[in-house]
Design an enzyme around this catalytic site. Structure first.
Site: not given
Ligand code: FAD
Length: 659
Positions: A277, A50
């Protein structure tokens, strides 16, 4: 019978979280033949990240949806640290506000990750028909390294499988926002109408099929357990001491005075992070169990319930009260601090976001860093894929982003430590707790907010010296993002921030800081530059029409002029025509000439931009901005050869017409 089809695409993005969507944005803008798949049936709807940092918000502005974030989100710039005083009574320390609060026109905001994903998806569909293909999992991978150098080849083969509805949508989504035991994930009552539409779509019947996709490039944005990273045998390395945290998004019922202010509450048994929020929600992070990886008695995370988290918050906040009726989302998590040693394999396979760095969410940076990774690799790969940029620029992705991931982990180790180490040898709570927290935050402020980026010298970043900025513009340092200023339009008189003006549209930009064009000698310098850019003298080669543009564009380079004279003392038509080009349909380029003047009606437009950028108001300077608004080259108005050499190293020249 499972149907199998075969297909080809130039870029395949695995994972449609923040990193994948940001990369997909560039594919859409630059007209790349691309696909983006995700195994989940929907995007994130509630919970997860968030926190949004200033540089991320600047990027949103350049894409054109920051107004939606402002409309829905919550600004939080001051933090208060509540610590026990000598008598043990919780006392407010603060407010603390960053001394660099006005380095950017955007300030820290809070808005659910799902909304950010929504805004990105909407922008992607505005620019192209690229759509996230949901409920599709990548299952097998082959890479023919021998083909790596042949850019026309498709060395990657990925098998995709369409998941059944149940596989794509695990978990219970039926509980209401006001239900007594809310679903760990989503609740109908908390969704906005455009997200609710997404849920309806996911209930459509799916036909299982497999598909063999041949791709030229792949970007693995598939999160902390990245399947793509495992296919190319890149490990995640890092510390293994992990603590279990509970996180809840609730509408709190409490008599704590700072329940709707950003801050921390420290008690001898732990520290809670309080994050106000949108829609009266407050997020609370609370330590529920400390785990040491050397211990064999690992704690069972699934044993943690909403009730466990609530009672921990109540214990730490006491004597203040805490309860709630509405819980939007909650979870318990255990995070390691890990980073991959490399973010790419050759120049065909790239990894971004959580796939290559994981850490605790309390620094509020995971989503920001992930989107910034996607933003960085996205424009580079898109321009290479359409034949507009030299493939050598792809090497800069790892060089630019990997050191930042290392810094992220360093910050996280210190910041998380402040939440777990609450006792001093001589007392129940550390007396200098608030000071220490402020110290950690300030030490990493530039990095965390994205105000300094530290991109090293490369074909994309021409640095004369690592220590100081170029003489022509002391504060415009190649490898850093251009710091925002607000300008006045010469022809129209309206004002605009550079974060909006310098759009993320796939263009390289030459920014002409024309200086004080009332001075005859300066005017001549600007006119000479104009003659060079319009190639009036046939011995000159203008960079403007020299390079292959991305599809749908006439030229790959746009010129933006910012002068420092009082606007009333010069006219739009005084500038060489190449700076304000005429289009038969759209007329003159009124958006291309700006002045660094103050506006009586707009206090942000103060006419001090040249000073902020360290540029002489009479002589001006010239710079080249990359499509991601990072500074590539800086020099004097006459240094056209150096500038063209820089561009020649990045962009692909148009074929010379055969005579
Ligand atoms: P993800 O958001 O994990 O997206 C990965 C995607 O890949 C998913 O949709 C998944 O379904 C898909 N996927 C995985 N494997 C496969 C496959 N084999 N084939 C097809 N699809 C696949 N970050 C902040 O900047 N600020 C915050 O305040 C913050 N708070 C957070 C609070 C919590 C409780 C959590 C858990 C995380 C928080 N984060 C925060 C971190 C943030 O959510 C993540 O760093 C961010 O979502 C990462 O983005 P991403 O696109 O790298 O990965």
């Amino acid at each position: 019978k499972v149907e199998t089809v075969e297909s080809q695409t130039d870029v395949l993005i695995i994972g449609a979280g923040p990193a994948g969507l940001m990369a997909a944005y560039w594919m859409a803008v630059c007209g790349v033949k691309a696909r983006i798949i995700d195994k989940r049936g929907t995007k994130v709807l509630t919970g997860q990240a968030d926190g949004l940092r200033p540089r991320t918000l600047e990027i949103f502005d350049s894409i054109g949806f920051q107004h939606r974030v402002i409309h829905e989100g919550h600004v939080a710039v001051e933090a208060n640290f509540w610590v026990p005083d000598a008598t043990g009574k919780l006392t407010r320390q603060g407010p603390h506000c960053s001394p660099k609060i006005n380095e950017s026109n955007h300030h820290n905001m809070l808005l659910n990750q799902g909304r950010i994903e929504r805004f990105l998806i909407d922008k992607i569909s505005k620019h192209s028909d690229l759509e996230v293909e949901r409920g599709i999992i990548a299952e097998s991978f082959e890479y023919d390294e021998k083909l790596e150098k042949d850019l026309d080849s498709y060395p990657i083969t990925v098998k995709l499988r369409t998941l059944s509805g149940e596989e794509a949508n695990p978990g219970d989504i039926s509980k209401d926002r006001s239900g007594s035991q809310p679903a760990n994930g989503q609740g109908r009552g908390s969704l906005l109408p455009d997200d609710w539409e997404e849920l309806i779509q996911k209930s459509r019947v799916r036909q299982t099929k497999t598909e063999i996709v041949k791709a030229k490039f792949i970007i693995g944005c598939d999160g902390a357990h990245s399947w793509t990273r495992k296919q190319v045998n890149i490990p995640l390395e890092g510390s293994s001491t992990e603590h279990i945290w509970g996180v809840i998004d609730v509408v709190p019922l409490s008599n704590f005075p700072d329940m709707r202010r950003l801050g921390t509450i420290t008690h001898s048994s732990g520290t809670i992070l309080v994050i106000p929020r949108e829609r009266r929600l407050v997020r609370l992070y609370v330590p529920v169990q400390m785990v040491d990886s050397t211990s064999t008695n690992r704690f069972d995370r699934s044993a943690i319930t909403l009730e466990t988290i609530k009672s921990r918050v109540q214990a730490i906040m006491s004597p203040y009260t805490f309860d709630f009726h509405i819980c939007d989302w909650w979870t318990a998590y255990q995070v390691g601090q890990r980073v991959a040693p490399a973010f790419n394999k050759g120049n065909r396979i790239f990894l971004a976001g959580d796939a290559v760095h994981t850490h605790s969410p309390k620094v509020g940076l995971g989503m920001n860093m992930s989107m910034q990774d996607g933003f960085n690799i996205g424009w580079k790969l898109a321009m290479v894929a359409v034949g507009a940029a030299n493939p050598a620029i792809l090497d800069t992705y790892n060089a630019e982003r990997h050191p930042l991931a290392e810094m992220l982990l360093e910050f996280d180790r210190l910041w998380s430590g402040e939440f777990t180490e609450t006792t001093d040898s001589d007392g129940p709570a550390a007396p200098d707790k608030a000071d220490r927290m402020v110290h950690v935050v300030e030490k990493y402020m530039d990095f965390a907010d994205g105000l300094r980026t530290y991109y090293p010298a490369s074909p994309l970043v021409w640095k004369v010296s690592e220590e100081e900025g170029p003489e022509a513009a002391r504060n415009l340092i190649p490898g850093e993002r251009i710091s925002p200023i607000k300008l006045r339009n010469q022809a129209e008189g309206n004002s605009k921030w550079t974060t909006r003006l310098l759009e993320s549209d796939g263009c390289y930009r030459i920014i002409v800081l024309a200086g004080d064009v009332r001075v005859q000698e300066q005017k001549k310098r600007v006119e000479a530059l104009g003659r060079f850019l319009s190639a009036e003298d046939k011995t000159m080669v203008s960079p403007l029409h020299r390079y292959v543009p991305i599809p749908g564009r006439k030229d790959q380079i746009e010129v933006v002029t910012i002068h420092s004279a009082p606007w009333k003392e010069v006219e739009f038509f005084d500038f060489p025509e190449i700076f304000r080009p005429f289009d038969l349909i759209m007329g003159w380029g009124y958006d291309d000439i700006w002045c660094d003047n103050s506006c009586t009606w707009d206090p942000h437009c103060g006419g001090q931009g040249y000073e902020k950028w360290g540029v002489d108001r009479t002589r001006g300077a010239m710079l080249v901005l990359r499509p991601d608004q990072y500074i590539g080259w800086v020099g004097e108005l006459e240094e056209v050869k150096d500038m063209t050499d820089y561009l020649d190293g990045v962009l692909i020249k148009m074929p010379t017409p055969e005579i």
